[in-house]
Design a protein around this motif. Sequence first.
Motif, PDB file in Angstrom:
ATOM      1  N   THR A  44      21.287 -17.577   9.526  1.00 22.77           N
ATOM      2  CA  THR A  44      21.614 -16.319   8.857  1.00 22.77           C
ATOM      3  C   THR A  44      20.408 -15.838   8.073  1.00 22.77           C
ATOM      4  OG1 THR A  44      23.908 -17.017   8.637  1.00 22.77           O
ATOM      5  CG2 THR A  44      23.169 -15.187   7.257  1.00 22.77           C
ATOM      6  N   PRO A  45      19.876 -14.646   8.350  1.00 16.41           N
ATOM      7  CA  PRO A  45      18.687 -14.170   7.640  1.00 16.41           C
ATOM      8  C   PRO A  45      19.016 -13.791   6.204  1.00 16.41           C
ATOM      9  CG  PRO A  45      19.542 -12.438   9.025  1.00 16.41           C
ATOM     10  CD  PRO A  45      20.368 -13.665   9.323  1.00 16.41           C
ATOM     11  N   PRO A  46      18.017 -13.715   5.340  1.00 17.47           N
ATOM     12  CA  PRO A  46      18.280 -13.216   3.995  1.00 17.47           C
ATOM     13  C   PRO A  46      18.780 -11.780   4.069  1.00 17.47           C
ATOM     14  CG  PRO A  46      15.924 -13.359   4.402  1.00 17.47           C
ATOM     15  CD  PRO A  46      16.601 -14.027   5.554  1.00 17.47           C
ATOM     16  N   PRO A  47      19.686 -11.396   3.185  1.00 13.81           N
ATOM     17  CA  PRO A  47      20.242 -10.044   3.267  1.00 13.81           C
ATOM     18  C   PRO A  47      19.188  -8.980   3.019  1.00 13.81           C
ATOM     19  CG  PRO A  47      20.870 -11.104   1.207  1.00 13.81           C
ATOM     20  CD  PRO A  47      20.218 -12.156   2.035  1.00 13.81           C
ATOM     21  N   ALA A  48      19.373  -7.833   3.632  1.00 10.96           N
ATOM     22  CA  ALA A  48      18.459  -6.707   3.404  1.00 10.96           C
ATOM     23  C   ALA A  48      18.549  -6.259   1.959  1.00 10.96           C
ATOM     24  CB  ALA A  48      18.811  -5.560   4.345  1.00 10.96           C
ATOM     25  N   LEU A  49      17.416  -5.829   1.423  1.00 10.48           N
ATOM     26  CA  LEU A  49      17.377  -5.303   0.063  1.00 10.48           C
ATOM     27  C   LEU A  49      17.624  -3.801   0.100  1.00 10.48           C
ATOM     28  CD1 LEU A  49      14.328  -7.258  -1.416  1.00 10.48           C
ATOM     29  CD2 LEU A  49      16.757  -7.846  -1.483  1.00 10.48           C
ATOM     30  N   ALA A  50      18.273  -3.310  -0.942  1.00  7.74           N
ATOM     31  CA  ALA A  50      18.632  -1.893  -0.999  1.00  7.74           C
ATOM     32  C   ALA A  50      17.591  -1.053  -1.717  1.00  7.74           C
ATOM     33  CB  ALA A  50      19.989  -1.728  -1.681  1.00  7.74           C
ATOM     34  N   ALA A  51      16.741  -1.681  -2.501  1.00  9.06           N
ATOM     35  CA  ALA A  51      15.751  -0.939  -3.283  1.00  9.06           C
ATOM     36  C   ALA A  51      14.509  -1.793  -3.454  1.00  9.06           C
ATOM     37  CB  ALA A  51      16.327  -0.552  -4.643  1.00  9.06           C
ATOM     38  N   ILE A  52      13.409  -1.134  -3.776  1.00  7.07           N
ATOM     39  CA  ILE A  52      12.145  -1.843  -3.922  1.00  7.07           C
ATOM     40  C   ILE A  52      11.351  -1.253  -5.075  1.00  7.07           C
ATOM     41  CG2 ILE A  52      10.898  -0.348  -2.290  1.00  7.07           C
ATOM     42  CD1 ILE A  52       9.381  -2.832  -1.342  1.00  7.07           C
ATOM     43  N   ASN A  53      10.663  -2.098  -5.782  1.00  5.76           N
ATOM     44  CA  ASN A  53       9.637  -1.701  -6.745  1.00  5.76           C
ATOM     45  C   ASN A  53       8.568  -2.781  -6.717  1.00  5.76           C
ATOM     46  OD1 ASN A  53      10.533  -3.849  -8.424  1.00  5.76           O
ATOM     47  ND2 ASN A  53      12.012  -2.490  -9.438  1.00  5.76           N
ATOM     48  N   LEU A  54       7.539  -2.656  -7.545  1.00  2.00           N
ATOM     49  CA  LEU A  54       6.445  -3.615  -7.491  1.00  2.00           C
ATOM     50  C   LEU A  54       6.895  -5.018  -7.854  1.00  2.00           C
ATOM     51  CD1 LEU A  54       3.490  -1.510  -8.938  1.00  2.00           C
ATOM     52  CD2 LEU A  54       3.739  -2.344  -6.592  1.00  2.00           C
ATOM     53  N   ASP A  55       7.819  -5.150  -8.796  1.00  2.00           N
ATOM     54  CA  ASP A  55       8.306  -6.483  -9.163  1.00  2.00           C
ATOM     55  C   ASP A  55       9.052  -7.137  -8.007  1.00  2.00           C
ATOM     56  OD1 ASP A  55       7.215  -6.456 -11.703  1.00  2.00           O
ATOM     57  OD2 ASP A  55       9.019  -5.628 -12.645  1.00  2.00           O
ATOM     58  N   VAL A  56       9.850  -6.352  -7.303  1.00  2.00           N
ATOM     59  CA  VAL A  56      10.576  -6.892  -6.147  1.00  2.00           C
ATOM     60  C   VAL A  56       9.599  -7.318  -5.055  1.00  2.00           C
ATOM     61  CG1 VAL A  56      12.133  -6.283  -4.253  1.00  2.00           C
ATOM     62  CG2 VAL A  56      12.714  -5.649  -6.610  1.00  2.00           C
ATOM     63  N   LEU A  57       8.596  -6.492  -4.823  1.00  2.00           N
ATOM     64  CA  LEU A  57       7.626  -6.817  -3.780  1.00  2.00           C
ATOM     65  C   LEU A  57       6.825  -8.065  -4.146  1.00  2.00           C
ATOM     66  CD1 LEU A  57       6.292  -6.156  -1.119  1.00  2.00           C
ATOM     67  CD2 LEU A  57       4.812  -4.550  -2.297  1.00  2.00           C
ATOM     68  N   TYR A  58       6.425  -8.164  -5.408  1.00  2.00           N
ATOM     69  CA  TYR A  58       5.703  -9.346  -5.869  1.00  2.00           C
ATOM     70  C   TYR A  58       6.568 -10.599  -5.700  1.00  2.00           C
ATOM     71  CZ  TYR A  58       3.606 -12.601  -9.241  1.00  2.00           C
ATOM     72  OH  TYR A  58       3.066 -13.715  -9.852  1.00  2.00           O
ATOM     73  N   ARG A  59       7.820 -10.493  -6.076  1.00  2.00           N
ATOM     74  CA  ARG A  59       8.747 -11.621  -5.905  1.00  2.00           C
ATOM     75  C   ARG A  59       8.880 -11.991  -4.436  1.00  2.00           C
ATOM     76  NH1 ARG A  59      14.771 -10.241  -7.347  1.00  2.00           N
ATOM     77  NH2 ARG A  59      14.631  -9.390  -5.230  1.00  2.00           N
ATOM     78  N   ALA A 102       0.835  -1.205   0.000  1.00  2.00           N
ATOM     79  CA  ALA A 102       0.000   0.000   0.000  1.00  2.00           C
ATOM     80  C   ALA A 102       0.873   1.260   0.000  1.00  2.00           C
ATOM     81  CB  ALA A 102      -0.927  -0.004   1.209  1.00  2.00           C
ATOM     82  N   GLN A 103       1.921   1.274   0.800  1.00  2.00           N
ATOM     83  CA  GLN A 103       2.831   2.415   0.835  1.00  2.00           C
ATOM     84  C   GLN A 103       3.521   2.593  -0.525  1.00  2.00           C
ATOM     85  OE1 GLN A 103       2.740   4.555   3.081  1.00  2.00           O
ATOM     86  NE2 GLN A 103       2.992   3.800   5.169  1.00  2.00           N
ATOM     87  N   LEU A 104       3.939   1.502  -1.107  1.00  2.00           N
ATOM     88  CA  LEU A 104       4.619   1.583  -2.398  1.00  2.00           C
ATOM     89  C   LEU A 104       3.691   2.118  -3.475  1.00  2.00           C
ATOM     90  CD1 LEU A 104       7.274   1.020  -3.878  1.00  2.00           C
ATOM     91  CD2 LEU A 104       6.458  -1.310  -4.297  1.00  2.00           C
ATOM     92  N   ARG A 105       2.460   1.684  -3.468  1.00  3.28           N
ATOM     93  CA  ARG A 105       1.500   2.150  -4.478  1.00  3.28           C
ATOM     94  C   ARG A 105       1.125   3.608  -4.247  1.00  3.28           C
ATOM     95  NH1 ARG A 105      -0.056  -1.947  -7.745  1.00  3.28           N
ATOM     96  NH2 ARG A 105       0.094  -4.097  -6.989  1.00  3.28           N
ATOM     97  N   LYS A 106       1.366   4.101  -3.044  1.00  8.57           N
ATOM     98  CA  LYS A 106       1.156   5.531  -2.758  1.00  8.57           C
ATOM     99  C   LYS A 106       2.402   6.355  -3.045  1.00  8.57           C
ATOM    100  CE  LYS A 106      -0.666   6.785   1.046  1.00  8.57           C
ATOM    101  NZ  LYS A 106      -0.807   6.943   2.502  1.00  8.57           N
ATOM    102  N   GLY A 107       3.508   5.683  -3.377  1.00  7.40           N
ATOM    103  CA  GLY A 107       4.737   6.402  -3.688  1.00  7.40           C
ATOM    104  C   GLY A 107       5.724   6.506  -2.551  1.00  7.40           C
ATOM    105  N   ASN A 108       5.425   5.874  -1.422  1.00 10.08           N
ATOM    106  CA  ASN A 108       6.311   5.942  -0.259  1.00 10.08           C
ATOM    107  C   ASN A 108       7.205   4.701  -0.251  1.00 10.08           C
ATOM    108  OD1 ASN A 108       7.584   6.321   2.173  1.00 10.08           O
ATOM    109  ND2 ASN A 108       5.706   6.680   3.349  1.00 10.08           N
ATOM    110  N   SER A 109       8.211   4.698  -1.100  1.00 14.96           N
ATOM    111  CA  SER A 109       9.056   3.508  -1.254  1.00 14.96           C
ATOM    112  C   SER A 109       9.921   3.257  -0.023  1.00 14.96           C
ATOM    113  CB  SER A 109       9.923   3.635  -2.502  1.00 14.96           C
ATOM    114  OG  SER A 109      10.747   4.788  -2.438  1.00 14.96           O
ATOM    115  N   ALA A 110      10.306   4.307   0.694  1.00 12.83           N
ATOM    116  CA  ALA A 110      11.148   4.123   1.885  1.00 12.83           C
ATOM    117  C   ALA A 110      10.404   3.323   2.951  1.00 12.83           C
ATOM    118  CB  ALA A 110      11.585   5.473   2.431  1.00 12.83           C
ATOM    119  N   ALA A 111       9.153   3.668   3.201  1.00 10.39           N
ATOM    120  CA  ALA A 111       8.356   2.932   4.185  1.00 10.39           C
ATOM    121  C   ALA A 111       8.118   1.503   3.725  1.00 10.39           C
ATOM    122  CB  ALA A 111       7.034   3.646   4.432  1.00 10.39           C
ATOM    123  N   ALA A 112       7.881   1.339   2.435  1.00 17.11           N
ATOM    124  CA  ALA A 112       7.658  -0.001   1.886  1.00 17.11           C
ATOM    125  C   ALA A 112       8.892  -0.873   2.057  1.00 17.11           C
ATOM    126  CB  ALA A 112       7.274   0.095   0.410  1.00 17.11           C
TER     127      ALA A 112
END
Length: 561
Positions: free
Chosen positions: A484-499, A459-469
């Motif tokens: 060991t947890p999966p590494p943190a991601l540095a960036a996000i978009n809808l494809d990354v979130l869907y994945r 919801a945040q990403l679709r509103k344009g708030n990528s940092a919160a997403a």
Amino acid sequence: MNKYIKILSLSLGFWAVSCTNLEEQVLDETFSTTLSDKEAADGIIAPVYALLPTIYQHTTYFALQEISTDEAILPYRGGTDWGDNGIYLDLHRHTYNSNSANVKNTWNALVTALSRAITALNTLKDNPDANAKVYYAEAKAMRAYYNLMVFDLFGIAFKKDDPGTPSVILRGKTAFDYIAAEFEAAEPNLQTRNAVGSGRITKAGVWSLLARLYLNAPVYKDRYAASFTFAAEDMDKVVTYADKVINSTDYKLSNDYFSIFGNNNHNNTELIFAVDQRPELNGHNRLAYFSLSGDQYPLPAFPSANGTDGPGITSDFYQTWATAYAPADPKVDPRFFQDNLKKADDGLSTCVSDADFKINRGILRGQQYGLIRENGVFVRCADGKIKVGPLANLNRNRPDKKVIFTEKIDFTTEGSDYSTGFRVEKYEFSTESNSGRNRGMADISIVRLADVFLMRAEAQLRKGNSAAALADLNTVRAARNITTPPPALAAINLDVLYRERGFEFYWEMLRRTDMVRFGKYEGVWTEKTNADKNKRLFPIPQTAIDGASNLEGYLSQNPGY
């Protein structure tokens, strides 16, 4: 004072007609005067939940939500097994129709559950017991939940208060608004998870389902749109309801991912609402054994409790993992695989105590190891321990052919062999079963905290708030830190979130809804090229339409069927 319990008629002939109108044949059975108001209230709320295990079986909701997607595929194993007149091929290819067995059985279970909720509402409203007010709210919330499921799958909702009158059929925005209002009306009188557990609907359960409803708002209001517009006010609702859950003190992300689906998950604080599968309720292990090889035996005590060589994951879905983590192996993500057979991974047989034996969990690839059954019993070592070694297709009378799960799986002869496809063992086999297959212990997740975080992120990403997403997404990833947890991601978009939703929720019956919302359901994947947007909805079963034929214009088929 006499108490009356309404008894549901389940005869095939009756339900062929009445499941559309949600009418029940009601028989009043007078019980003795010793039946208290509390006992009557307890007796009427139980059936409202009782069909959840049936709805969440591998051949009903799971089949519609997973095998229709790019995540799961079920070929004719060996050219014969799991044929079922092609129903699983049709689901995957999007060539299903109004007579498809999986579609019809899911529909029947859902409308029966809806009918039970309506019966409960009409009975509980006059019950003076102190619990009746809470039970009434639960029945109302469950009526909304079953309607949400019908709405998501079939595009309609049933509005019905009086058991003696036909339901009003709602579609589109009208159905959406009705379901939202029902959830909201139920919420004030519901209890918390700490009071009733995750097997009953709670305040947070309603908040989570409302977040799910509003996240899918553009889909639900215009099913066949060329593209979906996610209105800011709907996304704000998602954030608001997600905040309520996340800010409560009842829930916590689990550091051990597979414990969420394990035998002791009934009290796992990541589960918000789940299908209660405690052994005394005689649940089932279907989601545990459905995908395993016929030569995999998870429980030393039960040499007849094996897998069924059911569905595997498609190579398309596997490649989302492989690509995301290349050049590393995807098992660096602890959600992908849990290695419980380390002693056998050198390719040699080993000996372990019965109590220490556990099969691997997650996505299973390559040569499989486990218990070796010969002449109906498991092979044991000289010291009496159970032997663990590389498995062969003994049940197929092919001892020369190893159980080696391959990436390739499709509907060709080669791709339909018994060992094709990487498999999924997400839910744990019950250690308290009395047959190996029944009395499942692991509750089946309906909604859990990670989903709430990722819904808020979307919801945040679709509103344009990528940092919160991105922060929400990484919160979920970082929580899986028992290894060991999966590494943190540095960036996000809808494809990354869907994945990421695929990584987090595989095999949890969310994939079809996600694919439609992200505009992926008309895509191409293994054995599927159908791009018909009418397939976003399943057909209303022909039996239901025939049963309603005496009410002219009452129930119309969805477009394209």
